[in-house]
Design a protein around this motif. Structure first.
Motif, PDB file in Angstrom:
ATOM      1  N   VAL A 158       0.886  -1.271  -0.126  1.00  0.00           N
ATOM      2  CA  VAL A 158       0.044   0.028   0.075  1.00  0.00           C
ATOM      3  C   VAL A 158       0.767   1.358   0.252  1.00  0.00           C
ATOM      4  O   VAL A 158       0.702   2.152  -0.824  1.00  0.00           O
ATOM      5  CB  VAL A 158      -0.968  -0.196   1.179  1.00  0.00           C
ATOM      6  N   LEU A 159       1.781   1.109   0.813  1.00  0.00           N
ATOM      7  CA  LEU A 159       2.808   2.199   0.767  1.00  0.00           C
ATOM      8  C   LEU A 159       3.481   2.727  -0.557  1.00  0.00           C
ATOM      9  O   LEU A 159       3.677   3.781  -0.951  1.00  0.00           O
ATOM     10  CB  LEU A 159       3.880   2.071   2.085  1.00  0.00           C
ATOM     11  N   LYS A 160       3.935   1.248  -1.105  1.00  0.00           N
ATOM     12  CA  LYS A 160       4.723   1.450  -2.528  1.00  0.00           C
ATOM     13  C   LYS A 160       3.762   2.046  -3.395  1.00  0.00           C
ATOM     14  O   LYS A 160       4.099   2.839  -4.188  1.00  0.00           O
ATOM     15  CB  LYS A 160       5.100  -0.030  -2.781  1.00  0.00           C
ATOM     16  N   GLN A 161       2.417   1.641  -3.348  1.00  0.00           N
ATOM     17  CA  GLN A 161       1.547   2.447  -4.468  1.00  0.00           C
ATOM     18  C   GLN A 161       1.186   3.607  -4.409  1.00  0.00           C
ATOM     19  O   GLN A 161       0.957   4.439  -5.038  1.00  0.00           O
ATOM     20  CB  GLN A 161       0.105   1.211  -4.438  1.00  0.00           C
ATOM     21  N   ILE A 162       1.029   4.096  -2.963  1.00  0.00           N
ATOM     22  CA  ILE A 162       0.905   5.435  -2.621  1.00  0.00           C
ATOM     23  C   ILE A 162       2.055   6.500  -3.203  1.00  0.00           C
ATOM     24  O   ILE A 162       1.607   7.429  -3.803  1.00  0.00           O
ATOM     25  CB  ILE A 162       0.898   5.736  -1.135  1.00  0.00           C
TER      26      ILE A 162
ATOM     27  N   ASP B 177      -4.798  -0.773  -6.933  1.00  0.00           N
ATOM     28  CA  ASP B 177      -4.347  -1.984  -7.083  1.00  0.00           C
ATOM     29  C   ASP B 177      -4.775  -3.241  -6.339  1.00  0.00           C
ATOM     30  O   ASP B 177      -5.283  -2.682  -5.302  1.00  0.00           O
ATOM     31  CB  ASP B 177      -2.798  -1.998  -7.159  1.00  0.00           C
ATOM     32  N   GLU B 178      -4.354  -4.377  -6.605  1.00  0.00           N
ATOM     33  CA  GLU B 178      -4.883  -5.678  -5.658  1.00  0.00           C
ATOM     34  C   GLU B 178      -4.530  -5.360  -4.293  1.00  0.00           C
ATOM     35  O   GLU B 178      -5.392  -5.662  -3.489  1.00  0.00           O
ATOM     36  CB  GLU B 178      -4.477  -6.765  -6.440  1.00  0.00           C
ATOM     37  N   THR B 179      -3.598  -4.983  -4.092  1.00  0.00           N
ATOM     38  CA  THR B 179      -3.182  -4.795  -2.458  1.00  0.00           C
ATOM     39  C   THR B 179      -3.824  -3.980  -1.631  1.00  0.00           C
ATOM     40  O   THR B 179      -4.343  -3.979  -0.537  1.00  0.00           O
ATOM     41  CB  THR B 179      -1.560  -4.547  -2.494  1.00  0.00           C
ATOM     42  N   THR B 180      -4.123  -2.644  -2.695  1.00  0.00           N
ATOM     43  CA  THR B 180      -4.534  -1.534  -1.878  1.00  0.00           C
ATOM     44  C   THR B 180      -6.093  -1.846  -1.681  1.00  0.00           C
ATOM     45  O   THR B 180      -6.959  -1.572  -0.739  1.00  0.00           O
ATOM     46  CB  THR B 180      -4.456  -0.244  -2.833  1.00  0.00           C
TER      47      THR B 180
ATOM     48  N   ASN C  81      -5.561  25.078  27.905  1.00  0.00           N
ATOM     49  CA  ASN C  81      -4.505  26.080  27.291  1.00  0.00           C
ATOM     50  C   ASN C  81      -4.483  26.066  25.877  1.00  0.00           C
ATOM     51  O   ASN C  81      -3.444  26.560  25.061  1.00  0.00           O
ATOM     52  CB  ASN C  81      -3.127  25.591  27.900  1.00  0.00           C
ATOM     53  N   GLU C  82      -5.527  25.392  25.061  1.00  0.00           N
ATOM     54  CA  GLU C  82      -5.364  25.419  23.540  1.00  0.00           C
ATOM     55  C   GLU C  82      -6.490  26.210  22.905  1.00  0.00           C
ATOM     56  O   GLU C  82      -7.516  26.569  23.584  1.00  0.00           O
ATOM     57  CB  GLU C  82      -5.717  23.975  22.970  1.00  0.00           C
ATOM     58  N   TRP C  83      -5.940  26.964  21.869  1.00  0.00           N
ATOM     59  CA  TRP C  83      -7.179  27.683  21.232  1.00  0.00           C
ATOM     60  C   TRP C  83      -7.348  27.053  19.830  1.00  0.00           C
ATOM     61  O   TRP C  83      -8.695  26.206  19.783  1.00  0.00           O
ATOM     62  CB  TRP C  83      -6.363  29.048  20.399  1.00  0.00           C
ATOM     63  N   TRP C  84      -6.513  26.563  18.976  1.00  0.00           N
ATOM     64  CA  TRP C  84      -6.507  25.560  17.937  1.00  0.00           C
ATOM     65  C   TRP C  84      -6.339  24.179  18.725  1.00  0.00           C
ATOM     66  O   TRP C  84      -5.520  23.871  19.589  1.00  0.00           O
ATOM     67  CB  TRP C  84      -5.732  25.716  17.014  1.00  0.00           C
ATOM     68  N   ALA C  85      -7.268  23.172  18.775  1.00  0.00           N
ATOM     69  CA  ALA C  85      -7.181  21.784  19.365  1.00  0.00           C
ATOM     70  C   ALA C  85      -6.079  20.779  18.635  1.00  0.00           C
ATOM     71  O   ALA C  85      -6.511  20.845  17.521  1.00  0.00           O
ATOM     72  CB  ALA C  85      -8.269  21.204  19.423  1.00  0.00           C
ATOM     73  N   GLU C  86      -5.030  20.351  19.197  1.00  0.00           N
ATOM     74  CA  GLU C  86      -4.176  19.501  18.671  1.00  0.00           C
ATOM     75  C   GLU C  86      -4.932  18.233  18.255  1.00  0.00           C
ATOM     76  O   GLU C  86      -5.557  17.659  19.138  1.00  0.00           O
ATOM     77  CB  GLU C  86      -2.764  19.360  19.603  1.00  0.00           C
ATOM     78  N   MET C  87      -4.540  17.826  17.275  1.00  0.00           N
ATOM     79  CA  MET C  87      -5.124  16.208  16.727  1.00  0.00           C
ATOM     80  C   MET C  87      -3.779  15.388  16.916  1.00  0.00           C
ATOM     81  O   MET C  87      -2.445  15.844  16.605  1.00  0.00           O
ATOM     82  CB  MET C  87      -5.583  16.329  15.278  1.00  0.00           C
ATOM     83  N   ARG C  88      -4.023  14.073  16.722  1.00  0.00           N
ATOM     84  CA  ARG C  88      -3.109  13.074  16.937  1.00  0.00           C
ATOM     85  C   ARG C  88      -3.002  12.523  15.566  1.00  0.00           C
ATOM     86  O   ARG C  88      -3.691  12.222  14.759  1.00  0.00           O
ATOM     87  CB  ARG C  88      -3.481  11.822  17.880  1.00  0.00           C
ATOM     88  N   GLU C  89      -1.512  12.420  15.263  1.00  0.00           N
ATOM     89  CA  GLU C  89      -1.143  11.830  14.014  1.00  0.00           C
ATOM     90  C   GLU C  89      -1.117  10.355  14.261  1.00  0.00           C
ATOM     91  O   GLU C  89      -0.429   9.992  15.233  1.00  0.00           O
ATOM     92  CB  GLU C  89       0.087  12.354  13.533  1.00  0.00           C
ATOM     93  N   VAL C  90      -2.069   9.488  13.263  1.00  0.00           N
ATOM     94  CA  VAL C  90      -2.107   8.297  13.290  1.00  0.00           C
ATOM     95  C   VAL C  90      -1.321   7.320  12.129  1.00  0.00           C
ATOM     96  O   VAL C  90      -1.418   6.381  12.138  1.00  0.00           O
ATOM     97  CB  VAL C  90      -3.683   7.779  13.675  1.00  0.00           C
ATOM     98  N   PHE C  91      -1.015   8.052  11.269  1.00  0.00           N
ATOM     99  CA  PHE C  91      -0.421   7.577   9.956  1.00  0.00           C
ATOM    100  C   PHE C  91       0.469   8.604   9.280  1.00  0.00           C
ATOM    101  O   PHE C  91      -0.019   9.807   9.375  1.00  0.00           O
ATOM    102  CB  PHE C  91      -1.430   7.083   9.086  1.00  0.00           C
ATOM    103  N   HIS C  92       1.454   8.178   8.783  1.00  0.00           N
ATOM    104  CA  HIS C  92       2.337   9.081   7.736  1.00  0.00           C
ATOM    105  C   HIS C  92       3.212   8.309   7.033  1.00  0.00           C
ATOM    106  O   HIS C  92       3.985   7.299   7.209  1.00  0.00           O
ATOM    107  CB  HIS C  92       3.210  10.082   8.766  1.00  0.00           C
ATOM    108  N   THR C  93       3.366   8.788   5.709  1.00  0.00           N
ATOM    109  CA  THR C  93       4.340   8.257   4.890  1.00  0.00           C
ATOM    110  C   THR C  93       4.866   9.494   4.101  1.00  0.00           C
ATOM    111  O   THR C  93       4.083  10.141   3.635  1.00  0.00           O
ATOM    112  CB  THR C  93       3.744   7.131   4.110  1.00  0.00           C
ATOM    113  N   ASP C  94       6.139   9.156   3.943  1.00  0.00           N
ATOM    114  CA  ASP C  94       6.967  10.335   3.062  1.00  0.00           C
ATOM    115  C   ASP C  94       6.621  10.127   1.533  1.00  0.00           C
ATOM    116  O   ASP C  94       6.873  11.047   0.688  1.00  0.00           O
ATOM    117  CB  ASP C  94       8.576  10.354   3.405  1.00  0.00           C
TER     118      ASP C  94
END
Length: 259
Positions: free
Chosen positions: A67-71, A108-111, A246-259
């Motif tokens: 999946v990462l490769k196809q991205i 593709d098939e894997t995705t 103490n937040e104005w904009w609320a921070e979100m949690r990163e749950v996925f990343h690929t360069d």
């Protein structure tokens, strides 16, 4: 004659070496990080079903390599998914020349096997456009200010309410952000900063490339031009109910990343 030929060769070699050193030195002086001009920034929203939230987080820590490769193959870069209150906010950059075509090729098939796992965990927004699974958002602000490659940055996703009576005015003022504000953002080591809107909320993506985030944010808050800008924009916004004290904009949690 032979001595002259040897001397000529030595002189030529020295001159060649000087050219190489000068050219190399020049390259180092002019080297800088440039964000690709043709990059297309894409941000989207979808809900994660409450009973699947933890499972969604876990499987995205172990995304199929195919999946990462196809991205990557379909020209998607710097792809992150953030989570807050059951809402998933995705951001990625597209660097190809045929966005629609590449989005067709991604399946593709894997995705497709991956989507069989993830689709049941998600709940599309009722406000999405026809044919969308993830609902694409409108970008209302962007600033490059690239100092480092995105892969070397700390990524942030944030969310805040947009008061409905200010929806159009917010877009107008962010089409021409004051130069002094932009300069302070860059001095605070923030780059690749975008704000998107959908369904009465604002979602921000930016990258931090400094050494002390808290210190840089303190300096930004002390800047008089930025303070005046916030006096203009803060009344257009409202904290979401689950934002920290103490937040104005609320921070979100990163749950996925690929360069």
């Amino acid at each position: 004659m032979r001595r002259k030929m040897i001397n000529d060769k030595i002189i030529a070699a020295v001159l060649s070496l000087l050219v190489v050193l000068l050219v190399g030195s020049g390259c180092k002086k002019t080297e800088k990080v440039v964000h690709p001009q043709k990059v297309k920034r894409v941000a989207s929203l979808i809900k994660v079903r409450p009973e699947f939230e933890e499972r969604y987080i876990i499987i995205h820590k172990h995304t199929f390599p195919g999946v990462l490769k196809q991205i990557y193959n379909v020209n998607i870069r710097n792809y992150s998914i953030f989570l807050k209150d059951g809402m998933l906010f995705s951001y990625f950059e597209y660097i190809g020349d045929d966005y629609a075509g590449d989005m067709q090729k991604i399946a593709d098939e894997t995705t497709r096997e991956w989507w069989k796992l993830t689709d049941p965990m998600q709940e599309p927004l009722e406000t999405r456009k026809e044919g969308e699974w993830w609902a694409e958002m409108e970008e209302v602000f962007h600033m490059d200010g690239m100092k480092k490659p995105s892969s070397q940055a700390v990524r942030h996703g944030q969310v805040i309410e947009l008061r409905p009576e200010y929806a159009e005015e917010y877009k107008k003022v962010h089409a021409e952000v004051w130069p002094g504000v932009l300069e302070q953002i860059q001095r605070s080591n923030i780059q690749n900063y975008s704000i998107f809107t959908k369904d009465g909320r604002l979602y921000a993506y930016y990258e931090y490339v400094g050494a002390d985030f808290a210190a840089d944010m303190t300096l930004m808050k002390a800047d008089t031009t930025t303070q005046r800008w916030w006096k203009l924009t803060d009344p257009m916004q409202a904290k979401i109910p689950t934002a920290a004290e103490n937040e104005w904009w609320a921070e979100m949690r990163e749950v996925f990343h690929t360069d």
